[in-house]
Scaffold this motif. Structure first.
Motif, PDB file in Angstrom:
ATOM      1  N   PRO A  97       0.848  -1.190   0.000  1.00  0.00           N
ATOM      2  CA  PRO A  97       0.000   0.000   0.000  1.00  0.00           C
ATOM      3  C   PRO A  97       0.883   1.238   0.000  1.00  0.00           C
ATOM      4  N   LEU A  99      -1.018  -1.006  -4.131  1.00  0.00           N
ATOM      5  CA  LEU A  99      -2.335  -0.426  -3.900  1.00  0.00           C
ATOM      6  C   LEU A  99      -2.141   1.026  -3.496  1.00  0.00           C
ATOM      7  N   THR A 122      -3.218   4.443  -1.956  1.00  0.00           N
ATOM      8  CA  THR A 122      -4.164   4.854  -0.931  1.00  0.00           C
ATOM      9  C   THR A 122      -4.142   6.370  -0.741  1.00  0.00           C
ATOM     10  N   TYR A 139      -2.603  -1.849  -8.839  1.00  0.00           N
ATOM     11  CA  TYR A 139      -4.005  -2.267  -8.919  1.00  0.00           C
ATOM     12  C   TYR A 139      -4.847  -1.155  -9.541  1.00  0.00           C
ATOM     13  N   PHE A 168     -11.419  -3.413  -4.081  1.00  0.00           N
ATOM     14  CA  PHE A 168     -10.054  -3.949  -4.096  1.00  0.00           C
ATOM     15  C   PHE A 168     -10.049  -5.438  -3.787  1.00  0.00           C
TER      16      PHE A 168
END
Length: 182
Positions: A74, A109, A111, A139, A175
């Motif tokens: 992340p 990912l 964020t 992603y 997700f």
């Protein structure tokens, strides 16, 4: 003894501030395998074990990466996160060489996204370039910057139960669907 059942099929082990000094306390030989040793007796009881670690390159992450099959990275949509990814990748490569040659990077990912900014658009392109160098992907799903995540963390509650209609909840659900499709 520390496993807490949250719901049918969902257990959690809660960390805390006590783990902040783990790097100082874990100084014996084999320290990178302590989590692996602790999880082995229950490994057949679960389909997935998600380990959420702090954004550091210390003994907690060393343990998590040593025991893991794969990693999801992340990354906040900001320049400092992008600058730290090279250090993280070097750390992952060291873990592969020393203790876990099969460790795979599933993807990145993004964020805390404000998608209406030029910064996010520029950062997304840069994250995709970094992912390509690491042999992975970014992603398609990203997590919006919202106060909901902070609010449930403060309440020590569950985002999915407490705020099922929040943007972040919908993002995390999307997700999970994307992750399970891979």
């Amino acid at each position: 003894d520390c496993i807490i059942t949250i719901d049918s099929g969902l257990d959690i082990i809660v960390g805390g501030i006590d783990l902040a000094s783990a790097d100082r306390d874990f100084n014996k030989l084999g320290r990178e395998r302590m989590l692996k040793k602790a999880l082995e007796p229950i490994s057949n009881d679960y389909d997935f074990c998600i380990i959420d670690t702090p954004p550091t390159l210390g003994v907690l992450n060393e343990n998590a990466l040593t025991v893991s099959d794969s990693i999801i990275i992340p990354m906040q949509a900001e320049i400092y996160a992008l600058q730290g990814i090279n250090q993280l990748y070097g750390f992952i490569e060291d873990i592969r060489e020393i203790s876990n040659p099969g460790l795979q990077i599933e993807g990145i990912l993004i964020t805390r996204v404000n998608e209406n900014t030029n910064l996010y658009k520029d950062m997304r392109t840069q994250f995709e370039n970094v992912a390509e160098r690491m042999g992975t992907k970014v992603y398609k799903t990203f997590i919006h910057s919202t106060v909901a995540v902070g609010e449930v963390a403060l309440q020590r509650s569950n985002l999915f139960d407490e705020m099922p209609n929040a943007t972040a909840t919908k993002d995390y659900k999307a997700f999970i669907e994307e992750l399970l499709q891979d």
